[in-house]
Design an enzyme around this catalytic site. Sequence first.
Site, short mmCIF file in Angstrom:
data_model
loop_
_atom_site.label_atom_id
_atom_site.label_comp_id
_atom_site.label_asym_id
_atom_site.label_seq_id
_atom_site.Cartn_x
_atom_site.Cartn_y
_atom_site.Cartn_z
N CYS A 105 0.87 -1.17 0.00
CA CYS A 105 0.00 0.00 0.00
C CYS A 105 0.90 1.22 0.00
O CYS A 105 1.66 1.43 0.95
CB CYS A 105 -0.87 -0.06 1.26
SG CYS A 105 -1.90 1.40 1.48
N CYS A 116 -10.72 14.62 4.71
CA CYS A 116 -11.85 13.76 5.07
C CYS A 116 -11.85 13.63 6.60
O CYS A 116 -10.79 13.39 7.21
CB CYS A 116 -11.72 12.38 4.43
SG CYS A 116 -11.70 12.47 2.62
N CYS A 119 -10.14 10.49 8.49
CA CYS A 119 -8.83 9.98 8.06
C CYS A 119 -7.70 10.74 8.72
O CYS A 119 -7.70 11.97 8.76
CB CYS A 119 -8.71 10.09 6.53
SG CYS A 119 -7.12 9.52 5.88
N GLY A 162 -2.39 10.44 0.85
CA GLY A 162 -2.59 11.31 -0.30
C GLY A 162 -3.68 10.87 -1.26
O GLY A 162 -4.22 9.77 -1.15
N GLU A 163 -4.00 11.77 -2.17
CA GLU A 163 -5.01 11.50 -3.19
C GLU A 163 -4.28 11.35 -4.54
O GLU A 163 -3.83 12.34 -5.12
CB GLU A 163 -6.02 12.65 -3.23
CG GLU A 163 -6.96 12.64 -4.41
CD GLU A 163 -7.66 11.30 -4.66
OE1 GLU A 163 -8.24 10.72 -3.73
OE2 GLU A 163 -7.61 10.82 -5.81
N SER A 194 -6.86 4.05 -5.66
CA SER A 194 -8.00 4.40 -4.83
C SER A 194 -8.15 5.91 -4.82
O SER A 194 -7.18 6.64 -4.59
CB SER A 194 -7.77 3.88 -3.40
OG SER A 194 -8.86 4.23 -2.57
N SER A 216 -13.68 5.82 -2.98
CA SER A 216 -14.14 5.94 -1.61
C SER A 216 -15.50 6.65 -1.63
O SER A 216 -15.58 7.84 -1.89
CB SER A 216 -13.13 6.74 -0.79
OG SER A 216 -11.87 6.08 -0.85
N ASN A 218 -18.36 6.00 0.93
CA ASN A 218 -18.50 6.33 2.37
C ASN A 218 -19.85 6.90 2.82
O ASN A 218 -20.08 7.02 4.02
CB ASN A 218 -17.38 7.27 2.84
CG ASN A 218 -16.02 6.62 2.67
OD1 ASN A 218 -15.92 5.40 2.61
ND2 ASN A 218 -14.98 7.40 2.60
N ASN A 292 -11.20 2.45 11.50
CA ASN A 292 -10.03 2.25 12.36
C ASN A 292 -9.80 3.53 13.16
O ASN A 292 -9.69 4.61 12.58
CB ASN A 292 -8.79 1.94 11.51
CG ASN A 292 -8.94 0.61 10.78
OD1 ASN A 292 -9.21 -0.42 11.39
ND2 ASN A 292 -8.83 0.64 9.46
N CYS A 335 -6.01 1.00 7.45
CA CYS A 335 -6.56 2.05 6.57
C CYS A 335 -6.88 3.29 7.37
O CYS A 335 -7.55 3.22 8.40
CB CYS A 335 -7.87 1.61 5.94
SG CYS A 335 -7.73 0.18 4.92
N1 SAH Z 1 -7.25 9.37 -1.16
C1 SAH Z 1 -7.55 8.05 -1.61
C2 SAH Z 1 -6.61 6.97 -1.11
C3 SAH Z 1 -6.30 6.90 0.38
S1 SAH Z 1 -7.54 6.34 1.46
C4 SAH Z 1 -9.00 7.71 -1.32
O1 SAH Z 1 -9.68 8.52 -0.72
O2 SAH Z 1 -9.45 6.66 -1.75
C5 SAH Z 1 -7.71 4.67 1.47
C6 SAH Z 1 -9.06 4.22 2.06
O3 SAH Z 1 -9.04 4.29 3.50
C7 SAH Z 1 -10.24 5.10 1.64
O4 SAH Z 1 -11.27 4.31 1.14
C8 SAH Z 1 -10.68 5.80 2.93
O5 SAH Z 1 -12.05 6.07 2.89
C9 SAH Z 1 -10.28 4.77 3.97
N2 SAH Z 1 -10.10 5.33 5.32
C10 SAH Z 1 -9.65 6.55 5.65
N3 SAH Z 1 -9.61 6.70 6.98
C11 SAH Z 1 -10.07 5.54 7.51
C12 SAH Z 1 -10.24 5.06 8.86
N4 SAH Z 1 -9.93 5.83 9.90
N5 SAH Z 1 -10.72 3.81 9.02
C13 SAH Z 1 -10.98 3.03 7.96
N6 SAH Z 1 -10.80 3.41 6.68
C14 SAH Z 1 -10.37 4.65 6.45
#
Ligand code: SAH
Length: 346
Positions: A105, A116, A119, A162-163, A194, A216, A218, A292, A335
Amino acid sequence: MNRTDLKGISLPELEEFLARWGKERYRARQLFRWIYRRHADDFDAMTDLSKELRGILASSCRISGFPAERVETSADGTEKYLFRLEDGEAVESVLIPDEGRRTLCISSQAGCPLQCGFCATGASGFLRNMTSAEIVQQACFAERRLAGRGERLSNVVFMGMGEPLLNVPDVSRAIGILLSQFGFGISGKRVTVSTAGIVPEMLTLAQRHPVSFAVSINAARDDLRSLLMPVNRKYPLKEVVAAMRRIPLQSGRKVTAEYVLLAGVNDSPGDALALSRLFRGARIKVNLIPYNAHEASPYRAPAAGTVDRFRNVLVAEGIQTITRERRGADIRAACGQLSAAGGKRG
Ligand code: SAH
């Protein structure tokens, strides 16, 4: 003198670069193999290149690379790497062993601008885009480490910090290297980008590389999604789902919708039903990620029963659904837990 870094440049760019010295195209493929298959950083070792070419390269080029500053190993075998970049910023990658698979990853930005609410990465703010050399170095380091155990990387997911779709030029170069048969030689099916749903870039990247996509989602409603993911104000659900439906797919493949389950926020059976309606008739599968925990966010993880109930609704609506197993939480590698906790030095 500023030496040209050969790590991270694409094969066509390398061919063009060598053509300036009148060198053949296949020389670029040979160099690729030295850099990404044999992990060489010294031109003298490249004995199948002419002495003259080795001399030119040694005097004007370099092959960057850095080891992990810190390696942490989880009780479940997951490994987290902290990399210190040349300007002192820190990023993290996570290696997840799972039966036959070795999934890395990786990060594409130091920090993240998207903020977000659930995160940890966004909480530390946005520092900068990573270069293609830095992105690919995460894979070089892991591949070398695995080689010591007779193993190889099988999958790469852009799900770290990052994105990726806000850094398309460098992410795209890195993907080219991961997919090239002279580079890592990983199939596009096993490389997943992702995204939080940067609509125009989803389609641009999908046209450029045959990689897999995870988006994502959500939340199944715009008001809630905007609250959790401010980027939804720019690219609302309808546009994101429309783009997911337009991604070209090989037969039998699907786009993944990621859905972080937050207790009492987006985890009711009604939310699951609304989600299934969004995806009706689309080639989309759902990946449920129980939240998480980390200090930067007020949310809580749902009970196991709530996760199962949510999943059952989706499955009853005919949607392929898997629950992502939590890995590496004891070393904050799960994650959403990655942050440049190493901080910038000095
Ligand atoms: N920016 C990208 C890639 C990084 S995030 C994106 O948004 O997809 C990777 C994944 O982890 C995303 O699906 C995000 O929604 C999830 N994620 C972020 N914080 C999290 C957390 N605290 N617990 C579980 N998943 C989380």
